[in-house]
Design a protein around this motif. Structure first.
Motif, PDB file in Angstrom:
ATOM      1  N   TYR A 138     -12.615-110.163 -26.600  1.00 48.91           N
ATOM      2  CA  TYR A 138     -11.760-109.447 -25.665  1.00 48.91           C
ATOM      3  C   TYR A 138     -12.652-108.636 -24.733  1.00 48.91           C
ATOM      4  N   VAL A 139     -12.609-108.926 -23.443  1.00 54.13           N
ATOM      5  CA  VAL A 139     -13.542-108.356 -22.469  1.00 54.13           C
ATOM      6  C   VAL A 139     -12.898-107.165 -21.766  1.00 54.13           C
ATOM      7  N   ARG A 192     -12.908-106.670 -10.109  1.00 53.73           N
ATOM      8  CA  ARG A 192     -13.968-107.623 -10.413  1.00 53.73           C
ATOM      9  C   ARG A 192     -14.118-107.804 -11.917  1.00 53.73           C
ATOM     10  N   ALA A 193     -14.032-106.707 -12.673  1.00 55.17           N
ATOM     11  CA  ALA A 193     -14.149-106.797 -14.120  1.00 55.17           C
ATOM     12  C   ALA A 193     -12.956-107.531 -14.720  1.00 55.17           C
ATOM     13  N   ALA A 194     -11.757-107.309 -14.163  1.00 50.91           N
ATOM     14  CA  ALA A 194     -10.577-108.031 -14.648  1.00 50.91           C
ATOM     15  C   ALA A 194     -10.726-109.522 -14.415  1.00 50.91           C
ATOM     16  N   ALA A 195     -11.290-109.897 -13.260  1.00 50.83           N
ATOM     17  CA  ALA A 195     -11.510-111.315 -12.968  1.00 50.83           C
ATOM     18  C   ALA A 195     -12.546-111.915 -13.906  1.00 50.83           C
ATOM     19  N   LEU A 196     -13.617-111.151 -14.212  1.00 49.06           N
ATOM     20  CA  LEU A 196     -14.615-111.628 -15.159  1.00 49.06           C
ATOM     21  C   LEU A 196     -13.985-111.852 -16.533  1.00 49.06           C
ATOM     22  N   ALA A 197     -13.152-110.916 -16.964  1.00 50.95           N
ATOM     23  CA  ALA A 197     -12.480-111.062 -18.253  1.00 50.95           C
ATOM     24  C   ALA A 197     -11.609-112.312 -18.267  1.00 50.95           C
ATOM     25  N   GLY A 253     -13.312-114.377 -21.051  1.00 59.09           N
ATOM     26  CA  GLY A 253     -12.787-113.744 -22.253  1.00 59.09           C
ATOM     27  C   GLY A 253     -11.628-114.488 -22.886  1.00 59.09           C
ATOM     28  N   ASP A 254     -11.354-114.117 -24.139  1.00 59.55           N
ATOM     29  CA  ASP A 254     -10.169-114.587 -24.852  1.00 59.55           C
ATOM     30  C   ASP A 254      -9.045-113.569 -24.752  1.00 59.55           C
ATOM     31  N   GLY A 255      -9.303-112.475 -24.070  1.00 55.09           N
ATOM     32  CA  GLY A 255      -8.334-111.420 -23.862  1.00 55.09           C
ATOM     33  C   GLY A 255      -8.965-110.362 -22.980  1.00 55.09           C
ATOM     34  N   PHE A 256      -8.158-109.365 -22.574  1.00 50.19           N
ATOM     35  CA  PHE A 256      -8.576-108.347 -21.613  1.00 50.19           C
ATOM     36  C   PHE A 256      -8.267-106.977 -22.185  1.00 50.19           C
ATOM     37  N   VAL A 257      -9.232-106.056 -22.068  1.00 51.19           N
ATOM     38  CA  VAL A 257      -9.072-104.674 -22.506  1.00 51.19           C
ATOM     39  C   VAL A 257      -9.166-103.767 -21.291  1.00 51.19           C
ATOM     40  N   THR A 258      -8.170-102.928 -21.092  1.00 54.28           N
ATOM     41  CA  THR A 258      -8.248-101.907 -20.055  1.00 54.28           C
ATOM     42  C   THR A 258      -7.381-100.734 -20.501  1.00 54.28           C
ATOM     43  N   ALA A 296      -0.414-102.583 -14.046  1.00 56.11           N
ATOM     44  CA  ALA A 296       0.112-103.950 -13.978  1.00 56.11           C
ATOM     45  C   ALA A 296      -0.679-104.812 -13.010  1.00 56.11           C
ATOM     46  N   SER A 297      -1.276-104.203 -11.970  1.00 58.59           N
ATOM     47  CA  SER A 297      -2.031-104.997 -10.995  1.00 58.59           C
ATOM     48  C   SER A 297      -3.298-105.573 -11.629  1.00 58.59           C
ATOM     49  N   LEU A 298      -3.943-104.822 -12.533  1.00 64.73           N
ATOM     50  CA  LEU A 298      -5.123-105.359 -13.220  1.00 64.73           C
ATOM     51  C   LEU A 298      -4.732-106.471 -14.187  1.00 64.73           C
ATOM     52  N   VAL A 299      -3.603-106.312 -14.838  1.00 63.35           N
ATOM     53  CA  VAL A 299      -3.112-107.376 -15.715  1.00 63.35           C
ATOM     54  C   VAL A 299      -2.898-108.650 -14.910  1.00 63.35           C
ATOM     55  N   GLU A 300      -2.279-108.519 -13.750  1.00 63.78           N
ATOM     56  CA  GLU A 300      -2.035-109.692 -12.902  1.00 63.78           C
ATOM     57  C   GLU A 300      -3.346-110.301 -12.421  1.00 63.78           C
ATOM     58  N   GLN A 301      -4.328-109.458 -12.059  1.00 62.36           N
ATOM     59  CA  GLN A 301      -5.636-109.955 -11.642  1.00 62.36           C
ATOM     60  C   GLN A 301      -6.276-110.773 -12.755  1.00 62.36           C
ATOM     61  N   PHE A 302      -6.233-110.256 -13.973  1.00 56.77           N
ATOM     62  CA  PHE A 302      -6.768-110.969 -15.130  1.00 56.77           C
ATOM     63  C   PHE A 302      -6.072-112.317 -15.319  1.00 56.77           C
ATOM     64  N   ARG A 303      -4.766-112.321 -15.231  1.00 55.46           N
ATOM     65  CA  ARG A 303      -4.025-113.561 -15.476  1.00 55.46           C
ATOM     66  C   ARG A 303      -4.293-114.590 -14.373  1.00 55.46           C
ATOM     67  N   ARG A 304      -4.397-114.153 -13.138  1.00 60.59           N
ATOM     68  CA  ARG A 304      -4.677-115.089 -12.031  1.00 60.59           C
ATOM     69  C   ARG A 304      -6.085-115.665 -12.126  1.00 60.59           C
ATOM     70  N   ALA A 305      -7.026-114.899 -12.693  1.00 58.66           N
ATOM     71  CA  ALA A 305      -8.426-115.329 -12.748  1.00 58.66           C
ATOM     72  C   ALA A 305      -8.721-116.250 -13.920  1.00 58.66           C
ATOM     73  N   GLY A 306      -7.710-116.640 -14.659  1.00 59.47           N
ATOM     74  CA  GLY A 306      -7.915-117.550 -15.785  1.00 59.47           C
ATOM     75  C   GLY A 306      -7.414-117.005 -17.094  1.00 59.47           C
ATOM     76  N   GLY A 307      -6.937-115.746 -17.084  1.00 62.16           N
ATOM     77  CA  GLY A 307      -6.453-115.149 -18.320  1.00 62.16           C
ATOM     78  C   GLY A 307      -5.166-115.771 -18.827  1.00 62.16           C
TER      79      GLY A 307
END
Length: 323
Positions: A168-169, A175-180, A184-189, A194-205
């Motif tokens: 979990y990254v 940028r960090a959300a996109a890297l995660a 990553g297998d998950g995202f920690v923030t 909600a915007s960071l969650v969406e960024q993570f999901r769009r980047a492959g999360g």
């Protein structure tokens, strides 16, 4: 539905206290545990900093809850290969209930061997290469790696779980959300953004889990709770990148003189108003988080767990059921 866990603060409590809190968390109905990985506390008032891998071994023997590091920096203080071995053993001890939360770290913990503390873009590059090394070793194959930041020669993990622990990254910006999302297998923030969650999901999360956490201070006296938070955790209110750049607890103590009790009252849930706790924790579920970990600041641990068992966790689950 969002899962609710308890965050064990290695900076504020010693090993035996953390073990007691883990037992109380499970009895109170929390569904998982997180634990911090620090070499130093943020300030001397907190006063502790036990070795996380020893703690996870102990926790594996006293609780059946999953355990996640929030978070380990696998890039500077300990080589990624050693982190891989530690994580694999933790996964075996917990019966596959260990999740490896990782991030780019803070100078507070990572400067101690005298290594230079890189700029944020380089720290992200180091984290990406560290993930590559760790995944190779999790495979159980003999691994040799010659990268920009790390060398591994003929290394193989013999003690491994049936399935490798998820990585979990952690990240606090786009940028960090996109890297995660990418590695990553998950995202920690830590904020319910909600915007960071969406960024993570769009980047492959995609549908991978998103994990957050917050501190609260239960007390029947709200003013006293605010004083407790201000004494122990003023560093949480420092702005920008200071938390990543200041190298010693003394520096954090100096910077924290700028934090007032009023700032604490506005930022941290203090007191025993059920709705305040439910709303603050529930905001993570509203923002699309899958897990949220709550940490009680200060000495009133038993009263906190009783309060969450009887009032807050039922309120959170009722709120989630109507979302």
């Amino acid at each position: 539905m969002t899962a609710y866990g308890y965050f064990l603060s290695s900076e504020e409590f010693g090993p035996h206290e953390l073990i007691d809190q883990a037992r109380m968390a499970e009895a109170a109905g929390f569904e998982a545990l997180a634990i911090s990985d620090h070499f130093h506390p943020w300030n001397d008032e907190q006063g502790q900093s036990s070795f996380v891998w020893s703690m996870i071994g102990a926790l594996s023997q006293v609780t059946s809850l999953p355990v996640t590091t929030l978070v380990t920096c696998p890039t500077v203080r300990m080589h990624p290969a050693i982190n891989a071995q530690a994580a694999a053993t933790a996964a075996v001890l917990t019966g596959g209930r260990f999740r490896f939360g990782i991030g780019t770290g803070e100078a507070l913990n990572e400067h101690i061997l005298g290594d230079a503390w890189p700029e944020a873009p380089e720290r992200m590059d180091m984290l990406e290469e560290a993930v590559e090394v760790i995944r190779k070793l999790f495979s159980g194959e003999q691994t040799t790696h010659h990268g920009e930041h790390y060398t591994v020669q003929n290394a193989r993990l013999y003690t491994r779980p049936d399935e490798p622990p998820p990585l979990y990254v952690s990240g606090f910006g786009p940028r960090a959300a996109a890297l995660a999302g990418r590695i990553g297998d998950g995202f920690v923030t830590m904020s319910p953004d909600a915007s960071l969650v969406e960024q993570f999901r769009r980047a492959g999360g995609g549908t991978k889990p998103v994990i957050g956490g917050l501190k609260v201070c239960w007390d029947i006296d709200r003013a006293r709770a605010a004083k407790t938070v201000h004494r122990l955790w003023p560093n949480d209110q420092l702005p920008g990148e200071l938390a990543q750049l200041l190298p010693t607890p003394e520096h954090f103590q100096q910077a924290s003189t700028l934090v007032t009790e009023d700032m604490v009252r506005q930022a941290v849930v203090c007191g025993d108003a059920v709705d305040d706790h439910v709303d603050s924790v529930g905001a993570y579920g509203d923002a699309g988080f899958d897990e949220v970990y709550v940490n009680q600041i200060g000495p009133d641990q038993k009263q906190f767990f009783d309060f969450y068992r009887t009032e807050v966790l039922p309120g959170l689950r009722a709120r989630a059921a109507t979302r």
